[in-house]
Design an enzyme around this catalytic site. Structure first.
Site, short mmCIF file in Angstrom:
data_model
loop_
_atom_site.label_atom_id
_atom_site.label_comp_id
_atom_site.label_asym_id
_atom_site.label_seq_id
_atom_site.Cartn_x
_atom_site.Cartn_y
_atom_site.Cartn_z
N ASP A 192 -8.15 20.71 1.84
CA ASP A 192 -9.25 20.95 2.76
C ASP A 192 -9.77 19.66 3.40
O ASP A 192 -9.85 18.62 2.74
CB ASP A 192 -10.39 21.60 1.95
CG ASP A 192 -11.57 22.05 2.79
OD1 ASP A 192 -11.41 23.00 3.57
OD2 ASP A 192 -12.65 21.45 2.65
N HIS A 196 -11.50 14.20 7.18
CA HIS A 196 -12.69 13.53 6.66
C HIS A 196 -12.40 12.58 5.52
O HIS A 196 -13.32 12.10 4.86
CB HIS A 196 -13.73 14.59 6.29
CG HIS A 196 -14.00 15.52 7.45
ND1 HIS A 196 -14.82 15.16 8.49
CD2 HIS A 196 -13.47 16.72 7.78
CE1 HIS A 196 -14.81 16.13 9.39
NE2 HIS A 196 -14.00 17.09 8.98
N GLU A 229 -5.31 20.17 5.91
CA GLU A 229 -6.08 20.73 7.02
C GLU A 229 -6.66 19.60 7.86
O GLU A 229 -7.55 18.87 7.41
CB GLU A 229 -7.22 21.62 6.50
CG GLU A 229 -7.90 22.37 7.63
CD GLU A 229 -9.41 22.27 7.65
OE1 GLU A 229 -10.03 23.01 8.43
OE2 GLU A 229 -9.99 21.45 6.92
N ASN A 289 -6.52 31.57 11.13
CA ASN A 289 -6.81 31.26 9.74
C ASN A 289 -8.20 31.79 9.38
O ASN A 289 -8.87 32.41 10.21
CB ASN A 289 -6.64 29.76 9.44
CG ASN A 289 -7.83 28.92 9.89
OD1 ASN A 289 -8.68 29.36 10.66
ND2 ASN A 289 -7.90 27.71 9.41
N ARG A 327 2.51 30.48 7.88
CA ARG A 327 1.54 31.08 6.95
C ARG A 327 0.92 32.32 7.62
O ARG A 327 0.45 32.25 8.75
CB ARG A 327 0.43 30.08 6.64
CG ARG A 327 -0.70 30.69 5.79
CD ARG A 327 -1.77 29.66 5.45
NE ARG A 327 -2.43 29.17 6.65
CZ ARG A 327 -3.30 28.16 6.66
NH1 ARG A 327 -3.60 27.51 5.53
NH2 ARG A 327 -3.86 27.76 7.79
#
Ligand code: ARE
Ligand code: CA
Length: 472
Positions: A192, A196, A229, A289, A327
């Site tokens: 995730d 960042h 991600e 998603n 996915r």
């Protein structure tokens, strides 16, 4: 860390969003295994802050103990073991960027105390010194400008308490956090919020992970599959390419690329690097998603279960085409974008084409459910013999292993289409299921490099065949 260690003949992953560990174990045995899907992506299994039952509270870690509404440690372990036993891998959604939202204190889903005001997480333990607040120079302490890479990585994403992955201590805790899943037999991670975190820190952390567990049936040399991600739709200093040196990256441009071509499928022939996307080896692709299906995380029109016809044609295309690792999203119905899952789990698979009581289960739809078999059986081939019909119809082969035809038009598409498949009579996996030497639905005959197709419109507007599923 770019290759998914799928079992032979298996392919593609399904995101069973908010399914419990027990329900996933059953789905592996009854559906994903027999239908030869490659893997399941599971919702974050670690202890989270209890905010109010929203789906997103699970993205607020309190500790790395396995206990929340999906189940406990033992149920997680049981799921991974049972899925591996039928050739289905587990990819875990992990959240190394942050802990919970700032402010307040309480106990998490596993009963562990935390104080998000004083930045104390005794369950790990982490404390103030492990956080990035001192490295962030915005007045709010949050990310205020995505044009400044420094604040995107060192400030808080929507006030989520930001961990400093630059320290040896935090790195060690994160490596242990991920390795516990490898010990239990998991085969990879959806990581995730990688935008960042600093790429150099992630490189170190992923590099320290164990090889996949031999006791779970792996060879001992396979690396965990990593897909990160990073929402890169252009226009920001941080790019997805910064992250491809140590794993794959979610290619968000793909959602918009396919979503804007539902009425011109022929344009999708060369989707991939020609469109400015990541290389095939670096990308994970998806039609929608869990964020963008409900207006979180990135802009643009995405096709979801609400547009079921387009979702069927695009998902079939994605699973059939050779660009990226695909996915499939499996959802529940919602009216409020914050809404958590139904208070019960999906009904067990009985051969039907969906789920009841609030769950959508796109992966069980007639058009979609056999795509794992198709994908798994064409592994290692490229797209050949691309052809187009007159009314938004496309067909292509995967070398001499498979062939598919997608009918995006308004009437049946029948005729003779060139293919590189060998002569034979094959089960149409888009219309029926293979049985021992036969098929519950129509078959497609190939002779002399021509496939005789008859692709309907309506509920399942796709046909696909593979050399592994003949009907005689
Ligand atoms: C919730 C509340 C917030 C509150 C916070 C802390 O909604 O109001 O401040 O809690 O108390 C999910 C939800 C969030 C939720 C969070 C934690 O989406 O609403 O916050 O969980 O509970 C950026 C990131 C990207 C991120 C998206 C959502 O770059 O990584 O935002 N996606 C992942 C997950 C999400 C999850 C998180 C990260 C956090 O997939 O499900 O959040 O773990 C441009 C930029 C993108 C940016 C996007 C949206 O497109 O390019 O980088 O994505 O805008 O801002
Ligand atoms: Ca950060």
């Amino acid at each position: 860390q770019w290759e998914a260690a799928y079992a032979p003949g298996h392919g593609g992953m399904v995101h069973l969003f908010e399914w419990s560990h027990a329900a996933i174990a059953e789905e592996c045995e009854k559906m994903l295994g027999p239908k030869k899907w490659g893997a399941v992506q599971v919702s974050p299994p670690t202890e989270n802050r209890l905010v109010g039952g929203q789906w997103w509270e699970r993205y607020q870690p309190i500790s790395y103990k396995l206990e929340n509404r999906s189940g406990n440690h033992q149920e997680f372990a049981d799921m991974v073991r049972r899925c591996n036993a039928v050739g289905v891998r587990t990819f875990v959604d992990v959240i190394p960027n942050h802990m919970c939202g700032g402010g307040g204190s309480g106990t998490g889903s596993g009963g562990t105390f935390f104080d998000a005001g004083s930045l104390d997480f005794p369950g790990v333990p982490y404390s103030r010194n492990d956080m990035n607040d001192n490295n962030c120079y915005t007045s709010s302490g949050n990310i205020e400008n995505y044009g400044d890479a420094n604040q995107v990585r060192n400030c808080r994403l929507v006030n989520l308490i930001d961990l400093n992955q630059g320290t040896e201590y935090v790195r060690g805790k994160l490596v242990d956090y991920l390795n516990q899943f490898i010990d239990l037999g998991a085969a990879g991670f959806r990581v995730d919020a990688c935008k960042h975190m600093w790429p150099g820190d992630l490189d170190v952390i992923f590099g320290r992970l164990k090889n996949l567990n031999v006791r779970s049936g792996f060879k001992g040399t396979e690396r965990p599959f990593i897909f990160q991600e990073v929402i890169d739709q252009g226009g920001e200093p941080i790019t997805a390419n910064e992250y491809t040196g140590f794993g794959r990256v979610t290619e968000f441009k793909y959602c918009m690329g396919v979503g804007s071509n539902t009425n011109s499928l022929k344009h999708l022939a060369n989707i991939g690097p020609d469109w400015g996307y990541l290389s095939p080896m670096s990308s994970v692709v998806f039609v929608n998603n869990h964020d963008n299906q409900r207006g979180h995380g990135g802009g643009g029109h995405v096709v979801t279960f609400e547009e079921s016809w387009a979702l069927k044609t695009l998902t079939t295309f994605m699973m059939g085409h050779d660009y990226g690792e695909p996915r499939v999203m499996s959802s529940y119905y919602f009216s409020d974008p914050d809404e958590g899952p139904p208070g019960w789990q999906p009904n067990g698979f009985n051969g039907g084409f969906g789920c009841e009581n609030g769950w959508v289960c796109e992966h069980r739809w007639r058009a979609i459910q056999n795509l794992g078999m198709f994908r798994g059986s064409v592994f290692g081939t490229g797209v050949t013999k691309w052809s187009e019909g007159w009314d938004n119809q496309i067909a292509f082969s995967r070398g001499n292993k498979g062939f598919m035809a997608i009918n995006g038009g308004s009437s049946n598409w029948s005729g003779s289409i060139a293919t590189s498949m060998p002569d034979g009579e094959y089960c149409d996996l888009g219309q029926g299921d293979p049985t021992d030497g036969g098929c519950t639905g129509p078959t497609i005959r190939v002779s002399g490099g021509q496939a005789q197709i008859n692709v309907p419109t309506g509920d399942s507007p796709v046909s696909y065949i593979s050399v592994s599923y003949t009907a005689t």
